[in-house]
Write an enzyme that holds these catalytic residues in place. Structure first.
Site, mmCIF file in Angstrom:
data_model
loop_
_atom_site.group_PDB
_atom_site.id
_atom_site.type_symbol
_atom_site.label_atom_id
_atom_site.label_comp_id
_atom_site.label_asym_id
_atom_site.label_seq_id
_atom_site.Cartn_x
_atom_site.Cartn_y
_atom_site.Cartn_z
ATOM 1 N N VAL A 1 59.261 32.062 44.292
ATOM 2 C CA VAL A 1 60.647 32.177 44.744
ATOM 3 C C VAL A 1 60.676 32.240 46.260
ATOM 4 C CG1 VAL A 1 62.733 33.618 44.683
ATOM 5 C CG2 VAL A 1 61.331 33.416 42.635
ATOM 6 N N ALA B 1 59.281 35.169 50.658
ATOM 7 C CA ALA B 1 58.958 34.477 49.410
ATOM 8 C C ALA B 1 58.087 35.400 48.557
ATOM 9 C CB ALA B 1 58.226 33.174 49.708
ATOM 10 N N LYS B 2 57.895 35.067 47.336
ATOM 11 C CA LYS B 2 56.988 35.840 46.471
ATOM 12 C C LYS B 2 56.625 34.980 45.267
ATOM 13 C CE LYS B 2 55.192 40.008 46.270
ATOM 14 N NZ LYS B 2 54.826 40.867 47.422
ATOM 15 N N GLY B 3 55.488 35.282 44.667
ATOM 16 C CA GLY B 3 55.087 34.543 43.473
ATOM 17 C C GLY B 3 54.464 35.479 42.470
#
Ligand code: NAD
Length: 427
Positions: A64, A109-111
């Site tokens: 994201v 962001a992040k995953g």
């Protein structure tokens, strides 16, 4: 595995509610607030992995990007059995604010991958990582979105990600991830970075309440990467660490704990715990140990373990003059109100533990330039950024007559909103 979606949904709702509160104070345009509430883009991928037993298993992964107006996305990848799209979305938003508060040119962001890495072999984890990297390749890149380790991912996982991305480009691209081993383009000083940042902001916070690190008494909850590095650097700077707790229990010594020896001890234990360290009083029940640690009459309390540790149930017993939030979200909103009434000076997580992402930024800069810095240079630049960020937040707190948490959020949201306003809306 059955997944509990409620935690992630609540987490995202809380992050949006906080944004609403800040936006109200900043008198932001409601349309702009809506833009900041929702991610720029979110990708859901299926990751087929051939398991060691010969069967195929399909995992779900997410990446994201919350906001990229100040620069490429930056944020970790977590492998965890509780990962949901909502959780990853909220964490991406937090990364936007964290990068903005320390004023580095990144967006948030992040995953994450919904899996249980503890039940997987190294080979399975490698397969998972390589296929996940391939599936999110359209979103990531050194100019687009840079990943990093998070819960249950590490420098090895980052090495596989970097290799997979590079194989598809046809040349090495170290800047696509940070948190890599030093031999692969990682930065010196990354391991202790978050703890070092905790030390810098604690030092400045103490000055603000007319104390200094020399002789100051400190209690630290959590003795992992962040807690142990904070303890080491704070004790080197003259502070007295009188209590430390972890999942195995708590150590107490009013004269001060010998931190270098404790670090050596923890490294030697199978589960990397403080239990078994000779000398100070030890309480083996971690709940009782935390209760005692939180209730100590210390100058500084540093929660460096997990989220939601200081709640409305235990906030009343806290006697510290100052709290540095080394962990993410260790104080619940209700506990925050109780601590505010007690006039405890709190350095909020998005500022206090931001040094990890600052040194990740340094790693990306070094990779991009193919020119690597000495550790002293990394630490000097880190000190400059963290000290400046502390005083930016303190000035905002005084100007708007708010606490440090609200000030940090106001500063961060203002910086991001301003970047969005200046760039305008395309087309
Ligand atoms: P870690 O896993 O290395 O250490 C966690 C420590 O907390 C361990 O010592 C563990 O035993 C202890 N712990 C767990 N549950 C506990 C409990 N109930 N009571 C007392 N101790 C308990 O993790 P870390 O990397 O040190 O991260 C700690 C916190 O800091 C997390 O909230 C993380 O999100 C945050 N953080 C870490 C970094 C980083 O660079 N590692 C950067 C920013 C924020």
């Amino acid at each position: 595995m059955t997944r509990d979606y409620r935690k992630g949904m609540q987490f995202l709702a809380d992050a949006r509610e906080r944004l609403d509160m800040v936006a109200k104070k900043l008198k932001l345009d409601p349309g702009l607030v809506d833009k900041l509430k929702f991610p720029k883009r979110a990708l859901i991928v299926s990751i087929p992995v051939k398991m060691d037993n010969g069967h195929l298993r399909v995992f779900t992964g997410y990446r994201v990007q919350h906001n990229l107006d100040r620069g490429p996305g930056k944020g970790g990848i977590r492998y965890h059995p509780e990962v949901t799209l909502e959780e990853v979305t909220a964490l991406a938003m937090l990364m936007t604010w964290k990068c903005a508060v320390v004023n580095i040119p990144f967006g948030g962001a992040k995953g994450g991958v919904y899996c249980n890495p503890r039940e997987m072999s190294l080979k399975e984890l490698e397969g998972l990582t390589r296929r996940f990297t391939y599936e999110i390749m359209m979103m990531i890149g050194p100019e687009k979105d840079i990943a990093a380790p998070d819960v249950y991912t590490n420098p090895q996982v980052m090495s596989w990600m970097m290799d997979t991305y590079s194989m598809h480009q046809g040349f090495s691209v170290p800047g696509v991830v940070t948190g890599k081993p030093v031999h692969l383009g990682g930065s010196k000083g990354r391991l202790d970075a978050t703890g070092r940042g905790v030390m810098f902001v604690t030092r400045e916070g103490l000055k603000h309440i007319s104390l200094s690190l020399k002789g100051t008494t400190i209690a630290i909850q959590g003795f992992g990467n962040v807690g142990s590095a904070s303890a080491k650097l704070l004790s080197e700077a003259g502070a007295k660490i009188i209590a430390v707790s972890d999942i195995s229990g708590g150590l107490f010594n009013p004269k001060g704990i010998d931190i270098p020896s404790l670090i050596k001890h923890v490294k030697r234990t199978k589960y990397k715990v403080i239990k078994g360290f000779k000398g100070p009083q030890f309480i083996s029940d971690f709940k009782r140990a935390n209760e005692k640690l939180f209730g100590l009459k210390v100058d500084v309390l540093i929660p460096a373990a997990l989220e939601n540790q200081i709640t409305e149930e235990n906030a009343g017993i806290i006697k510290a003059k100052m709290i540095t939030e080394a962990a993410n979200g260790p104080i619940t909103p209700r506990a925050d109100k109780i601590l505010a009434k007690k006039k405890i000076f709190i350095i909020p997580d998005i500022l206090a533990n931001a040094a990890g992402v600052v040194v990740s930024y340094f790693e990306w800069v070094q990779d991009t330039q193919a020119l690597f810095w000495k550790e002293e240079e990394v630490n000097r630049r880190l000190e400059e950024i963290m000290t400046e960020a502390f005083y930016d937040v303190l000035r905002a707190a005084k100007k708007h007559r708010v606490d440090m948490r609200m000030a940090a959020y106001m500063l961060a949201v203002f910086r991001v909103a301003d970047a969005t306003r200046l760039r305008g809306i395309y087309p």
